[in-house]
Every structure is written in structure tokens, then in C-alpha cells.
Motif scaffolding. Structure first.
Motif, PDB file in Angstrom:
ATOM      1  N   ALA A 263       0.835  -1.382   0.044  1.00  0.00           N
ATOM      2  CA  ALA A 263      -0.176  -0.029   0.264  1.00  0.00           C
ATOM      3  C   ALA A 263       1.117   0.972   0.142  1.00  0.00           C
ATOM      4  O   ALA A 263       2.297   1.390   0.347  1.00  0.00           O
ATOM      5  N   LEU A 264       0.843   2.218  -1.121  1.00  0.00           N
ATOM      6  CA  LEU A 264       1.319   3.321  -0.903  1.00  0.00           C
ATOM      7  C   LEU A 264       0.637   4.664  -0.747  1.00  0.00           C
ATOM      8  O   LEU A 264      -1.060   4.724   0.080  1.00  0.00           O
ATOM      9  N   ALA A 265       0.570   5.646  -0.704  1.00  0.00           N
ATOM     10  CA  ALA A 265      -0.036   6.996  -0.267  1.00  0.00           C
ATOM     11  C   ALA A 265      -0.807   7.213  -1.602  1.00  0.00           C
ATOM     12  O   ALA A 265      -1.215   6.882  -2.162  1.00  0.00           O
ATOM     13  N   ASN A 266      -2.104   8.157  -0.687  1.00  0.00           N
ATOM     14  CA  ASN A 266      -3.154   8.197  -1.590  1.00  0.00           C
ATOM     15  C   ASN A 266      -4.176   7.331  -2.377  1.00  0.00           C
ATOM     16  O   ASN A 266      -3.677   7.614  -3.676  1.00  0.00           O
ATOM     17  N   ASN A 267      -4.365   6.427  -1.443  1.00  0.00           N
ATOM     18  CA  ASN A 267      -4.744   5.226  -2.052  1.00  0.00           C
ATOM     19  C   ASN A 267      -4.549   4.519  -3.464  1.00  0.00           C
ATOM     20  O   ASN A 267      -4.780   3.838  -4.214  1.00  0.00           O
TER      21      ASN A 267
ATOM     22  N   ALA B 113      -1.035   1.669  -4.629  1.00  0.00           N
ATOM     23  CA  ALA B 113      -0.820   0.620  -4.943  1.00  0.00           C
ATOM     24  C   ALA B 113       1.101  -0.060  -5.365  1.00  0.00           C
ATOM     25  O   ALA B 113       0.614   0.440  -6.889  1.00  0.00           O
ATOM     26  N   LEU B 114       1.700  -0.924  -5.768  1.00  0.00           N
ATOM     27  CA  LEU B 114       1.508  -1.576  -5.824  1.00  0.00           C
ATOM     28  C   LEU B 114       2.273  -2.807  -5.918  1.00  0.00           C
ATOM     29  O   LEU B 114       2.451  -3.534  -4.139  1.00  0.00           O
ATOM     30  N   THR B 115       2.133  -4.446  -7.001  1.00  0.00           N
ATOM     31  CA  THR B 115       1.782  -5.312  -5.850  1.00  0.00           C
ATOM     32  C   THR B 115       3.328  -6.455  -7.335  1.00  0.00           C
ATOM     33  O   THR B 115       3.562  -5.500  -7.951  1.00  0.00           O
TER      34      THR B 115
ATOM     35  N   THR C  29       3.013  -3.807 -10.543  1.00  0.00           N
ATOM     36  CA  THR C  29       2.157  -3.467 -11.263  1.00  0.00           C
ATOM     37  C   THR C  29       2.042  -2.824  -9.686  1.00  0.00           C
ATOM     38  O   THR C  29       1.893  -2.161  -9.401  1.00  0.00           O
ATOM     39  N   TYR C  30       1.609  -1.051 -10.639  1.00  0.00           N
ATOM     40  CA  TYR C  30       1.325   0.322  -9.986  1.00  0.00           C
ATOM     41  C   TYR C  30      -0.380   0.364 -10.678  1.00  0.00           C
ATOM     42  O   TYR C  30      -0.204   0.483 -11.349  1.00  0.00           O
ATOM     43  N   ASN C  31      -0.737   0.910  -8.924  1.00  0.00           N
ATOM     44  CA  ASN C  31      -1.996   0.733  -9.241  1.00  0.00           C
ATOM     45  C   ASN C  31      -2.700   2.831  -8.666  1.00  0.00           C
ATOM     46  O   ASN C  31      -2.231   2.579  -7.316  1.00  0.00           O
ATOM     47  N   THR C  32      -2.905   3.607  -9.828  1.00  0.00           N
ATOM     48  CA  THR C  32      -3.734   4.602  -8.856  1.00  0.00           C
ATOM     49  C   THR C  32      -4.407   4.916  -9.456  1.00  0.00           C
ATOM     50  O   THR C  32      -4.591   5.665 -10.715  1.00  0.00           O
ATOM     51  N   GLY C  33      -5.507   5.559  -8.772  1.00  0.00           N
ATOM     52  CA  GLY C  33      -6.620   5.953  -9.655  1.00  0.00           C
ATOM     53  C   GLY C  33      -7.570   4.774 -10.507  1.00  0.00           C
ATOM     54  O   GLY C  33      -7.714   3.863 -10.398  1.00  0.00           O
ATOM     55  N   PRO C  34      -8.065   5.785 -11.614  1.00  0.00           N
ATOM     56  CA  PRO C  34      -7.958   4.789 -12.669  1.00  0.00           C
ATOM     57  C   PRO C  34      -7.247   4.435 -13.583  1.00  0.00           C
ATOM     58  O   PRO C  34      -6.585   3.685 -14.472  1.00  0.00           O
ATOM     59  N   HIS C  35      -5.445   4.948 -13.416  1.00  0.00           N
ATOM     60  CA  HIS C  35      -4.481   3.646 -14.241  1.00  0.00           C
ATOM     61  C   HIS C  35      -3.585   2.680 -13.116  1.00  0.00           C
ATOM     62  O   HIS C  35      -4.295   2.262 -11.669  1.00  0.00           O
TER      63      HIS C  35
ATOM     64  N   TYR D 195      -6.856   1.567 -18.336  1.00  0.00           N
ATOM     65  CA  TYR D 195      -7.275   2.740 -17.698  1.00  0.00           C
ATOM     66  C   TYR D 195      -9.167   2.706 -17.687  1.00  0.00           C
ATOM     67  O   TYR D 195      -9.860   1.910 -18.877  1.00  0.00           O
ATOM     68  N   ASP D 196      -9.441   2.199 -16.518  1.00  0.00           N
ATOM     69  CA  ASP D 196     -10.419   2.785 -15.964  1.00  0.00           C
ATOM     70  C   ASP D 196     -11.132   3.911 -16.386  1.00  0.00           C
ATOM     71  O   ASP D 196     -11.316   4.965 -15.353  1.00  0.00           O
ATOM     72  N   PHE D 197     -11.853   4.006 -17.531  1.00  0.00           N
ATOM     73  CA  PHE D 197     -13.306   5.172 -17.580  1.00  0.00           C
ATOM     74  C   PHE D 197     -14.198   6.087 -16.710  1.00  0.00           C
ATOM     75  O   PHE D 197     -14.669   6.789 -17.385  1.00  0.00           O
TER      76      PHE D 197
END
Length: 447
Positions: A240-244, A246-248, A289-295, A349-351
Motif C-alpha cells: 500500500a502506498l500514499a493516496n490510495n 498500491a504496488l503489487t 504493477t502500479y495502481n493509482t486511481g483509474p491507472h 485505464y478505467d473510464f
């Protein structure tokens, strides 16, 4: 010896205490009818492959409609619960198309040169199963769709691949799931015969353990009689990273040892050795895998070692519909050549972030190199044409899922792969191909 017995008893008591720390699935059963559910998935599927160099002008387009049915009872109440179920599909081709060779439409005879006239206009498949459950352990016998890393049903075609046999799944200890099974029939997606692949026996076993909310591990194995023995491992860590964000990190790998065929030949096609009693492959991959918001951004590295690639195998009885490859670099190509190394970058990308919930876009590029290719596929395979063949794939997929209303959960998926390989690798694998897949899925809940 006494100390050993005491230690064993203590471990058994501890396991029993852990297993009672969470609710038993069977104790919460509402009943045979009360927990029953039924559904139909109406799917319209289109798949076409435009082969370039190896098979110029070959048309493998398939367009068909199916209804995939699943009726599943609940479990009867009591210490041991019993239930039954039915799974199956009924399909028909759309238009004149009768082209095959892509796993979509079955044929009357795959030995004829003219496959168009042999394609079925309509067909149906399926079977039934019985199940029993005690505490958190369930045994199922009959026709099943499997989702195991070492024996997985191909669900990427019009209809799923079926296996027939027994599968036991146990979750008696919190976080630990144990699996064991034996299967004696295998039906590919484009086969009418319930044992069209002539599987003799496939024994599977495995476990997956959730260490905590951040770490998951798994191991599975299979022994397919007179064909192969395969093992799979996986470890996954989510940071878990800052601002919701995450790095998996993920590690996965297979080791396969092939048996020699009775006639002295091999069940695997990409080997570069004439010693058929010692054909093996190890394939492993690391991804982040890096996830942040819709990316969602993933990078992955994958590598093969041994004297053969990670092959699904040729001939009957291998028990694999080409989906048992739980690896990151897997699209149209799985980048599984002998000694191959491959690297990937993928972006999703999540629209929903643009007020279009349910719409996603995934794009990826994978490049493979250092592939060993034999000079003679029918003769001495120890002589190489090259040890540096390459392949590459550019993948794109757009999917939209209806979020609400009468068509809720209906989805439309459009997928395209642009695949190219070096000249030496053309005849040994897919060959230069442009592929399109279009799936329209409309799920209907019956009860």
C-alpha cells in the motif's frame, strides 16, 4: 518417539481450534432448494485470424451464438450436505461460416482438407455433477469447469472446456485452501465427444495460503498419465502506498517434465533435443504493477529454460485446452519458446474516472528474444536454425459492462492482437497473424 507423538497431537488440536475459529460453510446451509441458483449466459462470439506469411489467404473466421446454462442446487442440511448440478451449452453458427482451426466450432471430421463442409451447424454439450460437503470441505464429482493453474478449462472461446472427474476443496484452516482431484475425461471447446481429447488420467493437488492481507502464496501440481508431470508456484505481495495507490509484486513459475510417447516420439513440439526421455522446461516470471486511481501500469519479465518450450503438447490425452499458462506475458502468444526471454509493458485505464463507469481499455506490448529453433522439425532437432529468433505482439482490448438497469452485467468486449515473428520462427509457432475477437455476453439469472 513420545515427544514426537505429543507434538503431532498438539498440532492436530491447534489445527482443529483454528478451523473452528470461523463459521462452517455447511452449518450455514439454508437447504437444497433455498440455496439453489440457476443462470444462462447468452454469448455471441466472433473470432478471426488473418495469417500472413505461413498461411496467406487462410480464413479462420468463426461467428456463432451459444447459451451456457448452469443449474446448481444448494446443500441439504445436516452434518453432511448433498447437492446436484447441471452445466452445458447449446450453440449454432451464424451465417455460412464454417471455418475452423481456432477452437470455436466443432467439425464432423478434422481429417478432411475441406473443413468448411464438415463444421456443425448446431451442437450441444454438457453434463451433470453431484456434490457433498462436510464442515468447510466440498467434494464434487462429474462434469466441471476447472480453474487450476495446472489444469485449467479454456474459457476464452465460445464455450468452456469441460473435465469429468472428482475435485475436493477444503478450507478447514483460515486462510488455507487445499485442493485434490482426479479427472478421466477432457472435452475441448470445439469437441462434441465428452472425452474428445482422450484423457487417460490427470491427478491434481495443491494449496494456496493467504498469509495476510498483503501476501498470498500458492503451489499446485499435476501428473497426467503417460504425458507429463507439472508443478506451479506463485507468490504475490501488495504494498500500500500514499493516496490510495498500491504496488503489487508477483512471482510465478512452472516446471514440466515430459514423458516419451510409446512410439518413441515426443508429446511436445518445440524441443531441441533428440533425447525424448529427458524433455523438460522451466518457465518463470516477475512482474510489478502500479495502481493509482483509474491507472494501472504493469511491467513483466518472463524466461524459459530447458530443452523444450512451455508447451501445451500435441496429440491426445495431454489434458490442456491451451489456457493452463497462468503467466503475465500471455495474450495471443504466450511467449513460451525454447529458451525464450520476454518483456512486457501493459497499461489499463478505467473510464469510470471520466463518468463512463464500466468501460476499460487495456493495451500491452510484449517482445520475446533468444528463442531456440530447430533446423529440421521432423528430423534431428539438436541442430538449430537459430538460437536468437524473436517474436512480438501489440495487444489492445476495450470492454464495456452495463452497470445498471435491465441489461445489468451485460458486456461487450473487443480485442485485437498484432503478432509478428522472425522468419525462422514462422513454421514453428503461430506465424504472423492479425487477430480480432468480439464477445457479447448477456447473463440472465433464472433463480
Amino acid at each position: 518417539m513420545l515427544q514426537s507423538k505429543k507434538l503431532t497431537l498438539a498440532l492436530l488440536i491447534n489445527a482443529a481450534l483454528v478451523s473452528t475459529a470461523f463459521a462452517s460453510e455447511q452449518s450455514e446451509s439454508k437447504g437444497f432448494v433455498e440455496d439453489a441458483n440457476g443462470s444462462v449466459l447468452f454469448r455471441t462470439g466472433y473470432l478471426t485470424r488473418d495469417y500472413k506469411d505461413v498461411k496467406p489467404g487462410t480464413d479462420t473466421s468463426s461467428f456463432a451464438q451459444t447459451a451456457i446454462v448452469k443449474l446448481d442446487s444448494g446443500f441439504t442440511k445436516g452434518v453432511v450436505g448433498f447437492g446436484v448440478g447441471v452445466i452445458g451449452d447449446a450453440s449454432f453458427k451464424l451465417g455460412e461460416n464454417g471455418h475452423t482451426g481456432n477452437g470455436m466450432i466443432p467439425t464432423h471430421s478434422k481429417n478432411n482438407a475441406d473443413r468448411t463442409k464438415d463444421a456443425y451447424d448446431h451442437w450441444a454439450r454438457g453434463g451433470a455433477y453431484v456434490k457433498a460437503r462436510i464442515s468447510n470441505t466440498t467434494a464434487t464429482y462429474g462434469t466441471q469447469v476447472l480453474d487450476l493453474p495446472v489444469l485449467a478449462s479454456n474459457t476464452a472461446r465460445l464455450v468452456p472446456e469441460y473435465f469429468e472427474g472428482v475435485l475436493v476443496t477444503s478450507r478447514e484452516i483460515d486462510g488455507l485452501e487445499l485442493t485434490a482431484g482426479k479427472f478421466t475425461k477432457n472435452q475441448y471447446s470445439d469437441q462434441i465427444n465428452s472425452d474428445g481429447n482422450q484423457l487417460d488420467r490427470a491427478v491434481v493437488w495443491g494449496a494456496k495460503y493467504k498469509v495476510n492481507d498483503a501476501i498470498n502464496t500458492a503451489y499446485y501440481g499435476t501428473d497426467i498419465k503417460d504425458r507429463l508431470e507439472r508443478h506451479y508456484v506463485n507468490a504475490n505481495f501488495k504494498q500500500a502506498l500514499a493516496n490510495n495507490s498500491a504496488l503489487t509484486y508477483d512471482f510465478s513459475g512452472y516446471h514440466t517434465k515430459w514423458d516419451a510417447a510409446a512410439d518413441g516420439s515426443a508429446y511436445t513440439y518445440s524441443h531441441t533435443s533428440n533425447d525424448f526421455d529427458n524433455l523438460s522446461n522451466s518457465i518463470w516470471a516477475l512482474s510489478a504493477t502500479y495502481n493509482t486511481g483509474p491507472h494501472n501500469l504493469m511491467v513483466a519479465y518472463q524466461q524459459n529454460t530447458g530443452n523444450t518450450g512451455y508447451d501445451y503438447g500435441l496429440g491426445k490425452g495431454v489434458g490442456d485446452g491451451h489456457q493452463t499458462v497462468y503467466m503475465p506475458n500471455s495474450y495471443l502468444s504466450d511467449f513460451i519458446g525454447n529458451d525464450e526471454k520476454s518483456a512486457q509493458i501493459q497499461y489499463t485505464y478505467d473510464f469510470g474516472a471520466m463518468n463512463i463507469p464500466g468501460l476499460t481499455w487495456t493495451t500491452a506490448f510484449v517482445y520475446g528474444w533468444d528463442i531456440d529453433v530447430p533446423a529440421d522439425y521432423k528430423g534431428n532437432r539438436s541442430i538449430l536454425a537459430t538460437n536468437d529468433a524473436q517474436e512480438r505482439e501489440f495487444f489492445n482490448q476495450v470492454k464495456y459492462t452495463v452497470q445498471s438497469g435491465f441489461a445489468k452485467d451485460a458486456s461487450l468486449r473487443l480485442r485485437h492482437s498484432y503478432y509478428r515473428a522472425s522468419d525462422d520462427y514462422q513454421a514453428g509457432y503461430i506465424g504472423d497473424t492479425n487477430e480480432w475477437r468480439i464477445w457479447l455476453d448477456i447473463p440472465v439469472k433464472l433463480f
